[in-house]
Design a protein around this motif. Structure first.
Motif, mmCIF file in Angstrom:
data_model
loop_
_atom_site.group_PDB
_atom_site.id
_atom_site.type_symbol
_atom_site.label_atom_id
_atom_site.label_comp_id
_atom_site.label_asym_id
_atom_site.label_seq_id
_atom_site.Cartn_x
_atom_site.Cartn_y
_atom_site.Cartn_z
ATOM 1 N N PRO A 6 36.695 103.127 170.225
ATOM 2 C CA PRO A 6 35.680 103.200 171.328
ATOM 3 C C PRO A 6 34.491 102.687 171.027
ATOM 4 N N LYS A 7 33.595 101.933 172.314
ATOM 5 C CA LYS A 7 32.466 101.711 171.842
ATOM 6 C C LYS A 7 31.242 102.520 172.353
ATOM 7 N N ALA A 8 30.133 102.420 171.601
ATOM 8 C CA ALA A 8 29.088 103.072 171.841
ATOM 9 C C ALA A 8 27.888 102.334 171.624
ATOM 10 N N VAL A 9 26.919 102.754 172.510
ATOM 11 C CA VAL A 9 25.463 102.442 172.445
ATOM 12 C C VAL A 9 24.661 103.219 171.944
ATOM 13 N N VAL A 10 24.074 102.500 170.916
ATOM 14 C CA VAL A 10 23.030 103.496 170.019
ATOM 15 C C VAL A 10 21.764 103.052 170.193
ATOM 16 N N LEU A 11 20.860 103.819 170.502
ATOM 17 C CA LEU A 11 19.226 103.567 170.601
ATOM 18 C C LEU A 11 18.605 103.399 169.216
ATOM 19 N N LEU A 12 18.135 102.281 168.843
ATOM 20 C CA LEU A 12 17.893 102.110 167.353
ATOM 21 C C LEU A 12 16.383 101.646 167.487
ATOM 22 N N SER A 13 15.358 102.503 166.941
ATOM 23 C CA SER A 13 14.217 102.316 166.850
ATOM 24 C C SER A 13 13.857 101.428 165.591
ATOM 25 N N TYR A 33 26.841 99.444 169.081
ATOM 26 C CA TYR A 33 26.202 98.553 169.616
ATOM 27 C C TYR A 33 24.882 98.865 169.545
ATOM 28 N N ALA A 34 23.964 98.200 168.808
ATOM 29 C CA ALA A 34 22.642 98.906 168.568
ATOM 30 C C ALA A 34 21.551 98.335 169.627
ATOM 31 N N LEU A 35 20.606 99.129 170.238
ATOM 32 C CA LEU A 35 19.828 98.474 171.369
ATOM 33 C C LEU A 35 18.340 98.973 170.878
ATOM 34 N N SER A 36 17.427 98.073 170.737
ATOM 35 C CA SER A 36 16.109 98.266 170.347
ATOM 36 C C SER A 36 15.022 97.571 171.405
ATOM 37 N N PHE A 37 13.845 97.841 171.570
ATOM 38 C CA PHE A 37 13.143 97.635 172.601
ATOM 39 C C PHE A 37 11.718 97.107 172.135
ATOM 40 N N ARG A 38 11.280 95.712 172.691
ATOM 41 C CA ARG A 38 9.878 95.443 172.304
ATOM 42 C C ARG A 38 9.089 95.927 173.632
ATOM 43 N N GLY A 51 16.510 95.466 162.805
ATOM 44 C CA GLY A 51 17.354 94.400 162.416
ATOM 45 C C GLY A 51 18.205 94.862 161.061
ATOM 46 N N ARG A 52 17.404 95.093 160.059
ATOM 47 C CA ARG A 52 18.004 95.369 158.826
ATOM 48 C C ARG A 52 18.883 96.289 158.888
ATOM 49 N N VAL A 53 18.511 97.534 159.602
ATOM 50 C CA VAL A 53 19.473 98.615 159.834
ATOM 51 C C VAL A 53 20.456 98.469 160.467
ATOM 52 N N ALA A 54 20.536 97.721 161.396
ATOM 53 C CA ALA A 54 21.746 97.276 162.423
ATOM 54 C C ALA A 54 22.738 96.523 161.548
ATOM 55 N N THR A 55 22.348 95.511 160.700
ATOM 56 C CA THR A 55 22.975 94.840 159.912
ATOM 57 C C THR A 55 23.671 95.591 158.726
ATOM 58 N N ALA A 56 22.863 96.366 157.936
ATOM 59 C CA ALA A 56 23.403 97.177 156.835
ATOM 60 C C ALA A 56 24.517 98.302 157.268
ATOM 61 N N LEU A 57 24.366 98.783 158.499
ATOM 62 C CA LEU A 57 25.264 99.844 158.907
ATOM 63 C C LEU A 57 26.386 99.285 160.041
ATOM 64 N N GLY A 58 26.541 97.939 160.075
ATOM 65 C CA GLY A 58 27.755 97.095 160.523
ATOM 66 C C GLY A 58 27.759 97.372 162.003
ATOM 67 N N ALA A 59 26.531 97.199 162.591
ATOM 68 C CA ALA A 59 26.714 97.308 164.196
ATOM 69 C C ALA A 59 27.274 95.835 164.807
ATOM 70 N N SER A 60 28.191 95.935 165.713
ATOM 71 C CA SER A 60 28.961 94.937 166.095
ATOM 72 C C SER A 60 27.773 93.805 166.870
#
Length: 230
Positions: A6-13, A33-38, A51-60
């Motif tokens: 199942p897919k999940a959107v994760v708010l990632l600061s 699916y990681a979502l950040s905000f500028r 960006g580093r965290v999303a890559t390291a933790l395998g976000a799609s």
């Protein structure tokens, strides 16, 4: 045949809490699916950390949405004319709502997450709110998240048609900062990749804003040194 996750959107600061939540969502069997905000934040260096965290933790996928909350101001994080508070120790951090509160920030962020979840066919959003070791923000309370979830299920085409029954997960809400860090370490989170400081100097954590002090205490409670301050 491997079952589809199942897919999940994760708010990632890019901070400690959201990195832990991303790891928890993945460990719980979600495709993340990681979502950040500028959003005009003075500590935009956190987006590099995200960006580093999303890559390291395998976000799609990792998406950075651009919204400019500087047009409203009202927060030390979005208005350079307002100073970020600094303290000599964590004892200076109170439970009063501080000037680093960004008006309606989590409501705005969750609305974007809700939109992405609907387009992904996702039933799940993860957010790193906490009601213990935090800076007193009203949009970090569980009763707020529960109310938003109830509203969200009335707000979308997928919800009305019955194809979406959204759950907003807040796995850190009752954890101390030390407990959050311990959980993340168990899941292999490298906190050296994260950035939590509100008022960085040349990209480095200041060590004296509310966020830095609460984070540092969490590591200290475990007998560890915060890699951001090492």
């Amino acid at each position: 045949m491997t079952a589809t996750k199942p897919k999940a959107v994760v708010l990632l600061s890019g901070g400690l809490d959201s990195a832990t939540v991303l790891a928890i969502a993945a460990a719980d069997g979600f495709e993340t699916y990681a979502l950040s905000f500028r959003y005009g934040q003075r500590h935009s260096v956190e987006l590099e950390a995200a960006g580093r965290v999303a890559t390291a933790l395998g976000a799609s996928k990792h998406v950075v949405a651009d919204i400019d909350l500087r047009v409203f101001g009202g927060s030390a994080l979005t208005d350079d004319s307002i100073d970020v508070p600094h303290h000599d120790s964590v004892a200076g951090v109170t439970q009063d709502i501080p000037i680093t509160y960004v008006p309606a920030r989590n409501t705005i962020f969750l609305s974007f997450a809700l939109a992405w979840a609907e387009t992904l066919g996702s039933q799940d959003i993860f957010i790193g709110v906490n009601a213990l070791d935090y800076s007193g923000y009203p949009d970090c309370r569980p009763e707020y998240i529960e109310a938003y979830q109830a509203m969200a299920n009335l707000a979308t085409k997928a919800g009305v048609e019955g194809s979406q029954n959204l759950t907003i997960h807040m796995p850190l809400v009752a954890l101390t900062k030390a407990e959050t860090i311990q959980r993340g370490l168990e899941l292999g989170v490298d906190y050296g990749l994260t950035h939590s400081c509100y008022d960085p100097v040349d990209g480095r954590a200041c060590g004296s804003c509310d966020s830095c002090l609460l984070r540092d205490r969490g590591f200290a409670d475990l007998g560890l040194t915060d890699p951001a301050l090492a």
